[in-house]
Design a protein around this motif. Sequence first.
Motif, mmCIF file in Angstrom:
data_model
loop_
_atom_site.group_PDB
_atom_site.id
_atom_site.type_symbol
_atom_site.label_atom_id
_atom_site.label_comp_id
_atom_site.label_asym_id
_atom_site.label_seq_id
_atom_site.Cartn_x
_atom_site.Cartn_y
_atom_site.Cartn_z
ATOM 1 N N ARG A 194 -1.385 6.337 -3.488
ATOM 2 C CA ARG A 194 -2.554 6.884 -2.765
ATOM 3 C C ARG A 194 -2.185 7.200 -1.324
ATOM 4 O O ARG A 194 -1.591 6.370 -0.627
ATOM 5 N N LEU A 195 -2.583 8.384 -0.878
ATOM 6 C CA LEU A 195 -2.309 8.765 0.502
ATOM 7 C C LEU A 195 -3.358 8.202 1.465
ATOM 8 O O LEU A 195 -3.173 8.264 2.681
ATOM 9 N N THR A 200 -4.274 4.996 1.505
ATOM 10 C CA THR A 200 -3.961 3.595 1.828
ATOM 11 C C THR A 200 -2.600 3.580 2.491
ATOM 12 O O THR A 200 -1.760 4.441 2.217
ATOM 13 N N ARG A 201 -2.350 2.580 3.345
ATOM 14 C CA ARG A 201 -1.132 2.630 4.147
ATOM 15 C C ARG A 201 -0.667 1.228 4.527
ATOM 16 O O ARG A 201 -1.416 0.250 4.439
ATOM 17 N N ASN A 247 0.810 -1.223 0.000
ATOM 18 C CA ASN A 247 0.000 0.000 0.000
ATOM 19 C C ASN A 247 0.842 1.271 0.000
ATOM 20 O O ASN A 247 0.315 2.359 -0.240
ATOM 21 N N THR A 248 2.135 1.138 0.297
ATOM 22 C CA THR A 248 2.990 2.337 0.294
ATOM 23 C C THR A 248 3.523 2.645 -1.097
ATOM 24 O O THR A 248 4.298 3.581 -1.268
ATOM 25 N N ASP A 258 1.269 2.509 -3.961
ATOM 26 C CA ASP A 258 0.117 2.592 -4.870
ATOM 27 C C ASP A 258 -0.230 4.021 -5.272
ATOM 28 O O ASP A 258 -1.217 4.249 -5.969
ATOM 29 N N ALA A 285 1.855 5.974 4.578
ATOM 30 C CA ALA A 285 0.932 5.990 3.439
ATOM 31 C C ALA A 285 1.658 5.700 2.130
ATOM 32 O O ALA A 285 1.151 4.983 1.279
ATOM 33 N N GLU A 286 2.852 6.284 1.969
ATOM 34 C CA GLU A 286 3.649 6.100 0.756
ATOM 35 C C GLU A 286 5.120 6.233 1.121
ATOM 36 O O GLU A 286 5.475 6.968 2.054
HETATM 37 CA CA LIG Z 1 -0.687 4.392 -0.243
#
Ligand SMILES: [Ca+2]
Length: 393
Positions: free
Chosen positions: A67-68, A70-71, A62-63, A65, A163-164
């Motif tokens: 997107r902030l 998703t984590r 998820n880090t 993808d 998150a990323e």
């Molecule tokens: Ca993410």
Amino acid sequence: MCWIVLTAALAVAMGGPAMATPAEDRAAAAQTNALDIPTPRCTPLAVASVIASGHDGNVPENTLDGRLDTRWSNLGKGSWIDYDIGTVAKVGGVSVAWHEGNKRRNDFVVSTSNDGIHYKVVYTGQSSGTTVDAETYRFDPRKARRVRITVNGNNLNDWASLAEARVCAAKVPPREIVWRGNFETGDIKQWSGAQMVDPDRLLVVTSPVTQGRYAMKTTVFQGDDPIDSSGNRNELVQVTNEPSGSEYFYKWSTMFDASFPSERHWQLFTQWHHSGNSGSPPVEFYVYGEEMRLNIGGSPGVQVWQAPLVRNQWRDFVFHVKWSSDPKVGFVELYLDGQLVMPKRYIATQYPGQLNYLKVGLYRDEVIEPVGILYHDKWTMSRSIDGLLPVTD
Ligand SMILES: [Ca+2]
């Protein structure tokens, strides 16, 4: 020392455009993950796979993808997430968007490895706690295949939650480079102009070089005086015109030929000259006898650094300057061969009401008889030190 009088010929020679963005910078496409997020001061490297010490259902992938919302999350100090870039490459930092990053100040450590077994800590610090966007944490460039972020809790709880994240290349993000004069065009066209008695005095050569395909050989014979001034010289000119209050990093390499004269007279190999008509330049790198020296502030100025002269060996300079005529604002700092040899020192680096321009080659006292030969390579002017220091294993 080093008094010169500028002539109309110089003004013509300096007429070229300053600080053009080289095509090589524009063409330098970053290798990135498929889904991009803004990563200031970071050119992301592609990641082959990611693993973690554990997760709560929010998986490490998820880090990556983009997107902030998703984590990756795992509870407990010492939780880690580990990125494999698939091959050993030059890395220089990580960029992380922390979950709840505008509320939590995370304590974390970054370590790198070539084999997934042996790790070396390269960064220890805290996130700002002020933003959910990515923050970049730079470390000394090094070769590595894996980059691990270990989280030791935050100011609110013991969750590790990102998150990323991206692994940053050691290379400077192209936008930070404002000019290159590294002779890789095979000529001196990256420079604004030249003051030379003949093109063979500032000769682009394929040997010796310390980077890429080309370097510049400078030769000065007694009597070489292309601008009808004091001293003997053959020098390139780059009209840098750094604004007052600006701050830049300059990287270059110089090698003094085995035959370089040992003279108790000044021999400048790099200088920033003021725009005015006469007087000693505010920044002078020069050889005197068997020493390299740096003098700031003209004549007499202040000798802020010296080191033994070494011949027949490339010496790598990284010079950090804040340009100002105010001695409380301006400063200089110097690295030689990757080592900090002069910590930041506050001093006036401009003359009031004047800007400076760069001159590189050899400019020396006219009493010196033996031929002087030296080489320059790698000239780079950047807004940050990122990527300028050598990569360590
Ligand atoms: Ca993410």
